[in-house]
Design an enzyme around this catalytic site. Structure first.
Site, PDB file in Angstrom:
ATOM      1  N   THR A 103     -23.908 -10.132  -4.187  1.00 47.62           N
ATOM      2  CA  THR A 103     -22.535 -10.530  -3.890  1.00 47.62           C
ATOM      3  C   THR A 103     -21.444  -9.597  -4.066  1.00 47.62           C
ATOM      4  O   THR A 103     -20.447  -9.529  -3.299  1.00 47.62           O
ATOM      5  CB  THR A 103     -22.073 -12.097  -4.356  1.00 47.62           C
ATOM      6  OG1 THR A 103     -23.366 -12.858  -3.771  1.00 47.62           O
ATOM      7  CG2 THR A 103     -20.866 -12.623  -3.735  1.00 47.62           C
ATOM      8  N   ASP A 122      11.921   2.123  -7.110  1.00 47.34           N
ATOM      9  CA  ASP A 122      11.382   1.767  -5.970  1.00 47.34           C
ATOM     10  C   ASP A 122      10.819   0.311  -6.362  1.00 47.34           C
ATOM     11  O   ASP A 122       9.908   0.088  -6.955  1.00 47.34           O
ATOM     12  CB  ASP A 122      10.029   2.766  -5.491  1.00 47.34           C
ATOM     13  CG  ASP A 122       9.174   2.184  -4.611  1.00 47.34           C
ATOM     14  OD1 ASP A 122       9.870   1.413  -3.873  1.00 47.34           O
ATOM     15  OD2 ASP A 122       8.159   2.302  -4.802  1.00 47.34           O
ATOM     16  N   VAL A 123      11.666  -0.652  -5.730  1.00 50.24           N
ATOM     17  CA  VAL A 123      11.314  -2.067  -5.963  1.00 50.24           C
ATOM     18  C   VAL A 123      10.286  -2.597  -4.875  1.00 50.24           C
ATOM     19  O   VAL A 123      10.740  -2.656  -3.906  1.00 50.24           O
ATOM     20  CB  VAL A 123      12.645  -2.806  -5.787  1.00 50.24           C
ATOM     21  CG1 VAL A 123      12.453  -4.145  -6.410  1.00 50.24           C
ATOM     22  CG2 VAL A 123      13.695  -2.194  -7.010  1.00 50.24           C
ATOM     23  N   THR A 138       4.941  -5.767  -5.871  1.00 45.23           N
ATOM     24  CA  THR A 138       4.217  -5.944  -6.882  1.00 45.23           C
ATOM     25  C   THR A 138       4.925  -5.290  -8.162  1.00 45.23           C
ATOM     26  O   THR A 138       4.647  -5.922  -9.393  1.00 45.23           O
ATOM     27  CB  THR A 138       2.696  -5.355  -6.684  1.00 45.23           C
ATOM     28  OG1 THR A 138       2.208  -5.939  -5.767  1.00 45.23           O
ATOM     29  CG2 THR A 138       1.656  -5.585  -7.790  1.00 45.23           C
ATOM     30  N   ASP A 164      11.546   1.233   1.904  1.00 48.07           N
ATOM     31  CA  ASP A 164      10.571   2.122   1.021  1.00 48.07           C
ATOM     32  C   ASP A 164       9.845   2.875   2.182  1.00 48.07           C
ATOM     33  O   ASP A 164       9.465   4.100   1.757  1.00 48.07           O
ATOM     34  CB  ASP A 164       9.379   0.938   0.471  1.00 48.07           C
ATOM     35  CG  ASP A 164       8.948  -0.036   1.450  1.00 48.07           C
ATOM     36  OD1 ASP A 164       9.532  -0.404   2.442  1.00 48.07           O
ATOM     37  OD2 ASP A 164       7.725  -0.612   1.247  1.00 48.07           O
ATOM     38  N   ARG A 165       9.870   2.396   3.418  1.00 49.01           N
ATOM     39  CA  ARG A 165       9.197   3.052   4.566  1.00 49.01           C
ATOM     40  C   ARG A 165      10.222   4.217   4.981  1.00 49.01           C
ATOM     41  O   ARG A 165       9.690   5.493   5.250  1.00 49.01           O
ATOM     42  CB  ARG A 165       8.783   2.225   5.737  1.00 49.01           C
ATOM     43  CG  ARG A 165       7.747   1.260   5.325  1.00 49.01           C
ATOM     44  CD  ARG A 165       7.536   0.264   6.212  1.00 49.01           C
ATOM     45  NE  ARG A 165       6.486   0.470   7.579  1.00 49.01           N
ATOM     46  CZ  ARG A 165       5.794  -0.154   8.368  1.00 49.01           C
ATOM     47  NH1 ARG A 165       6.027  -1.286   8.126  1.00 49.01           N
ATOM     48  NH2 ARG A 165       5.099   0.509   9.022  1.00 49.01           N
ATOM     49  N   THR A 174       1.323  -3.171  -1.568  1.00 50.46           N
ATOM     50  CA  THR A 174       0.908  -4.462  -1.157  1.00 50.46           C
ATOM     51  C   THR A 174       0.532  -4.710   0.163  1.00 50.46           C
ATOM     52  O   THR A 174      -0.351  -5.493   0.335  1.00 50.46           O
ATOM     53  CB  THR A 174       2.228  -5.376  -1.529  1.00 50.46           C
ATOM     54  OG1 THR A 174       2.736  -5.078  -2.946  1.00 50.46           O
ATOM     55  CG2 THR A 174       2.077  -6.945  -1.338  1.00 50.46           C
ATOM     56  N   ASP A 176       1.064   4.578   3.435  1.00 50.45           N
ATOM     57  CA  ASP A 176       1.386   3.770   1.921  1.00 50.45           C
ATOM     58  C   ASP A 176       0.377   2.575   1.727  1.00 50.45           C
ATOM     59  O   ASP A 176       0.474   1.734   2.191  1.00 50.45           O
ATOM     60  CB  ASP A 176       2.974   3.517   2.044  1.00 50.45           C
ATOM     61  CG  ASP A 176       3.469   3.035   0.399  1.00 50.45           C
ATOM     62  OD1 ASP A 176       2.623   2.894  -0.228  1.00 50.45           O
ATOM     63  OD2 ASP A 176       4.488   3.136   0.171  1.00 50.45           O
ATOM     64  N   THR A 189       8.865   0.733  -9.676  1.00 52.50           N
ATOM     65  CA  THR A 189       8.590   2.178 -10.379  1.00 52.50           C
ATOM     66  C   THR A 189       9.707   2.848 -10.331  1.00 52.50           C
ATOM     67  O   THR A 189      10.852   2.792  -9.341  1.00 52.50           O
ATOM     68  CB  THR A 189       7.359   2.785  -9.150  1.00 52.50           C
ATOM     69  OG1 THR A 189       6.350   2.216  -9.090  1.00 52.50           O
ATOM     70  CG2 THR A 189       7.216   4.401  -9.953  1.00 52.50           C
TER      71      THR A 189
END
Length: 263
Positions: free
Chosen positions: A191, A13-14, A17, A116-117, A139, A136, A20
């Protein structure tokens, strides 16, 4: 058990970020690991890295019978696929138009739907049934609706939690970097806590509103809600509107698609 079901495969799974990886025998996951996507690597570097990671997880590269890749990062695909061919002696299936998934994409522009979706949709529909809403938290944060008969009908895309946090600190000079965790109270007194409250509680509010609105507009109040992705566990624990958190949803979907495309 058929030879196809006995085969050991590598699924990738590219994402923007991370990449995997999962090793599967049929639909059973044996191990998983990940590396960062943003480092530029040659095919040799990818090959050596994948070989070493496999061996460190007790898997010999000689035992890998096939591979499948879902990617949203086109510019690394040449090096990555070349490494799989050269170092694992396997030509990967690349999830895209023409790949048999079992899901019908019925949005206005099906080819625009990220691989990916689609993979998440396959796994969620086959594991949990439809109608199902897949969240999901990667990113980007995505919300995808799959109907009772396995049609991908609609999706919502929002900035991911880490993107939102980075935008906050990068565009406001006096705001410090901070860890993304839920503060004890939304009534922040400093903050950093105020930023944590804004990001985390803001994400919870967005998540709950979109779930309710998609249920309302689809007319399917009975739809199951499944979450995945890095920060999905935290958000899932903070709202009752998510039915299940499945961290391996994408990898499981890739293994299922592989089975559909290999005779």
């Amino acid at each position: 058990m058929s030879k196809r079901e006995e085969a050991m495969i590598l699924v990738l799974d590219v994402g923007n970020t991370n990449i995997t990886f999962g090793v599967y025998r049929g639909l059973e996951q044996i191990t998983s690991f990940r590396v960062t996507t943003k480092i530029q690597r040659t095919s040799d570097e990818y090959g050596i890295l994948i070989r070493d990671l496999l061996e460190n997880n007790g898997v010999s590269k000689e035992n890998i019978d096939g591979s499948i890749v879902a990617s949203v990062v086109p510019n690394i695909m040449h090096s990555l696929t070349s490494s799989l061919i050269r170092y694992l002696d396997t030509t990967p299936i690349i999830v895209g138009p023409g790949t048999r998934t079992g899901i019908q994409i019925k949005t206005k522009n099906p080819r625009e739907t990220g691989a990916d979706r689609v993979v998440d949709a396959v796994a969620a529909y086959e594991k949990y049934g439809g109608p199902v809403l897949v969240l999901d938290f990667g990113t980007a944060t995505t919300y995808d609706y799959i109907s009772e008969d396995g049609c991908f009908l609609a999706g919502v895309t929002a900035p991911g939690i880490r993107i939102s946090a980075a935008a906050l600190t990068e565009n406001a000079a006096k705001l410090p970097a901070f860890e993304i965790v839920k503060p004890e109270s939304i009534m922040a007194g400093d903050t950093v806590t105020s930023m944590q409250a804004g990001i985390v509680y803001g994400q919870i509010g967005q998540t709950e509103y979109i779930i309710r609105q998609m249920k309302k507009e689809s007319g399917r109040e009975d739809m199951k809600v499944i979450a995945t992705g890095g920060l999905g566990r935290m958000i899932s624990e903070l709202t009752e509107l998510i039915d299940h958190y499945d961290p391996m949803l994408t990898l499981d979907g890739l293994a299922r698609i592989y089975q559909r495309n290999v005779i």
